[in-house]
Design a protein around this motif. Structure first.
Motif, PDB file in Angstrom:
ATOM      1  N   THR A   4      20.583 147.683  38.535  1.00  0.00           N
ATOM      2  CA  THR A   4      19.564 147.817  37.491  1.00  0.00           C
ATOM      3  C   THR A   4      20.048 148.748  36.390  1.00  0.00           C
ATOM      4  OG1 THR A   4      17.743 147.422  39.045  1.00  0.00           O
ATOM      5  CG2 THR A   4      17.206 148.544  36.987  1.00  0.00           C
ATOM      6  N   LYS A   5      20.594 149.877  36.780  1.00  0.00           N
ATOM      7  CA  LYS A   5      21.088 150.851  35.801  1.00  0.00           C
ATOM      8  C   LYS A   5      22.308 150.324  35.053  1.00  0.00           C
ATOM      9  CE  LYS A   5      19.286 155.165  37.759  1.00  0.00           C
ATOM     10  NZ  LYS A   5      18.279 154.558  38.627  1.00  0.00           N
ATOM     11  N   SER A   6      23.103 149.471  35.720  1.00  0.00           N
ATOM     12  CA  SER A   6      24.313 148.956  35.068  1.00  0.00           C
ATOM     13  C   SER A   6      23.982 148.102  33.855  1.00  0.00           C
ATOM     14  CB  SER A   6      25.140 148.136  36.060  1.00  0.00           C
ATOM     15  OG  SER A   6      24.533 146.880  36.328  1.00  0.00           O
ATOM     16  N   LEU A   7      22.774 147.543  33.802  1.00  0.00           N
ATOM     17  CA  LEU A   7      22.396 146.691  32.675  1.00  0.00           C
ATOM     18  C   LEU A   7      22.238 147.493  31.388  1.00  0.00           C
ATOM     19  CD1 LEU A   7      19.862 144.279  34.406  1.00  0.00           C
ATOM     20  CD2 LEU A   7      22.285 143.937  33.950  1.00  0.00           C
ATOM     21  N   PHE A   8      22.202 148.824  31.491  1.00  0.00           N
ATOM     22  CA  PHE A   8      22.176 149.672  30.300  1.00  0.00           C
ATOM     23  C   PHE A   8      23.586 149.899  29.749  1.00  0.00           C
ATOM     24  CE2 PHE A   8      18.292 150.882  32.594  1.00  0.00           C
ATOM     25  CZ  PHE A   8      17.359 150.750  31.583  1.00  0.00           C
ATOM     26  N   GLY A   9      24.584 149.294  30.390  1.00  0.00           N
ATOM     27  CA  GLY A   9      25.968 149.530  29.990  1.00  0.00           C
ATOM     28  C   GLY A   9      26.451 148.687  28.833  1.00  0.00           C
ATOM     29  N   GLY A  10      25.596 147.852  28.281  1.00  0.00           N
ATOM     30  CA  GLY A  10      25.983 147.069  27.110  1.00  0.00           C
ATOM     31  C   GLY A  10      26.981 145.968  27.384  1.00  0.00           C
ATOM     32  N   PHE A  11      27.046 145.466  28.599  1.00  0.00           N
ATOM     33  CA  PHE A  11      27.986 144.390  28.930  1.00  0.00           C
ATOM     34  C   PHE A  11      27.550 143.085  28.270  1.00  0.00           C
ATOM     35  CE2 PHE A  11      28.301 147.416  32.453  1.00  0.00           C
ATOM     36  CZ  PHE A  11      29.673 147.574  32.551  1.00  0.00           C
ATOM     37  N   GLN A  12      28.537 142.235  27.981  1.00  0.00           N
ATOM     38  CA  GLN A  12      28.273 140.967  27.325  1.00  0.00           C
ATOM     39  C   GLN A  12      28.940 139.829  28.096  1.00  0.00           C
ATOM     40  OE1 GLN A  12      26.214 140.695  24.639  1.00  0.00           O
ATOM     41  NE2 GLN A  12      25.910 142.924  24.764  1.00  0.00           N
ATOM     42  N   GLY A  13      28.558 138.605  27.766  1.00  0.00           N
ATOM     43  CA  GLY A  13      29.229 137.423  28.286  1.00  0.00           C
ATOM     44  C   GLY A  13      29.169 137.283  29.794  1.00  0.00           C
ATOM     45  N   LEU A  14      30.298 136.899  30.394  1.00  0.00           N
ATOM     46  CA  LEU A  14      30.359 136.635  31.824  1.00  0.00           C
ATOM     47  C   LEU A  14      30.038 137.863  32.652  1.00  0.00           C
ATOM     48  CD1 LEU A  14      33.572 134.395  32.023  1.00  0.00           C
ATOM     49  CD2 LEU A  14      31.193 133.672  32.291  1.00  0.00           C
ATOM     50  N   VAL A  15      30.442 139.036  32.195  1.00  0.00           N
ATOM     51  CA  VAL A  15      30.181 140.258  32.960  1.00  0.00           C
ATOM     52  C   VAL A  15      28.682 140.526  33.031  1.00  0.00           C
ATOM     53  CG1 VAL A  15      30.607 142.734  33.134  1.00  0.00           C
ATOM     54  CG2 VAL A  15      32.432 141.215  32.357  1.00  0.00           C
TER      55      VAL A  15
END
Length: 206
Positions: A59-70
């Protein structure tokens, strides 16, 4: 001697869920006193604690600004970890056992876009621990139904670990251990207490 060996083996599972060694030892002592050994319910409670940690971290990792497949991977993994939590809670309830409540967690990394590789390394370490913990728990489970469920979750956690490794490769992580491949090993291995402590100790807020 059998009791001592059983305690040492089960401590791998306890520490792999993120419990401190001291608290894990206390919990295990109570379990052994009550049952003469860890019951399936004890193992399910510990697995539930680990899955709470997984849900919280993803849940917290979604604040990391990842895009695309990641980003797609992280969102899918979160949904699957939430399914694990529900399944474990439902199973415990069906056994007449009250599921343990979710603790508060702390992390050694801030979940911010500038820390994307650090976030993925954290998730990688957690998945290593989850895979090893489930594998270490399998010989201790008595119920065939619980054993099948644990094996099914183990397979999913191994897939998560492989995908997070692939994400590290996509982002150019030069610190990836082993071959630059999502599948880095031919056989899964149960984690040692030292490896479990290194991966997840200290995540539960004291």
């Amino acid at each position: 001697m059998e009791r001592i060996l059983a305690r040492r083996q089960f401590m791998r599972v306890l520490t792999a869920t993120g419990l401190s060694a001291a608290f894990a030892g206390s919990l295990l002592d109570r379990a052994l006193a009550a049952h003469g050994g860890p019951s399936d319910a004890d193992i399910l409670q510990l697995a539930l604690t680990a899955e709470y940690l997984a849900v919280d971290a993803y849940t917290k990792s979604l604040f990391g600004g990842f895009q695309g497949l990641v980003k797609d991977y992280l969102e899918a993994a979160l949904t699957q970890e939430e399914a694990h939590v529900k399944a474990l809670r439902d199973t415990l309830s069906a056994l007449g056992v009250k599921p343990v409540e979710k603790p508060s967690f702390v992390y050694p990394v801030e979940f911010l876009p500038r820390n994307q590789l650090a976030i993925l390394r954290l998730l990688n370490a957690l998945e290593d621990a989850f895979v090893g913990a489930y594998l270490g728990a399998l010989p201790l489970i008595q119920s065939k139904d619980v054993l099948k469920a644990a094996g099914a979750i183990l397979g999913n956690e191994a897939a998560h670990r492989a995908t997070v490794r692939a994400s590290r490769i996509l982002l150019g992580d030069q610190e990836l251990p082993g071959p630059r491949s999502p599948a880095d090993r031919a056989f899964e291995v149960a984690i040692t207490p030292e490896e479990a402590q290194k991966a997840v100790s200290g995540f539960i807020r004291k």
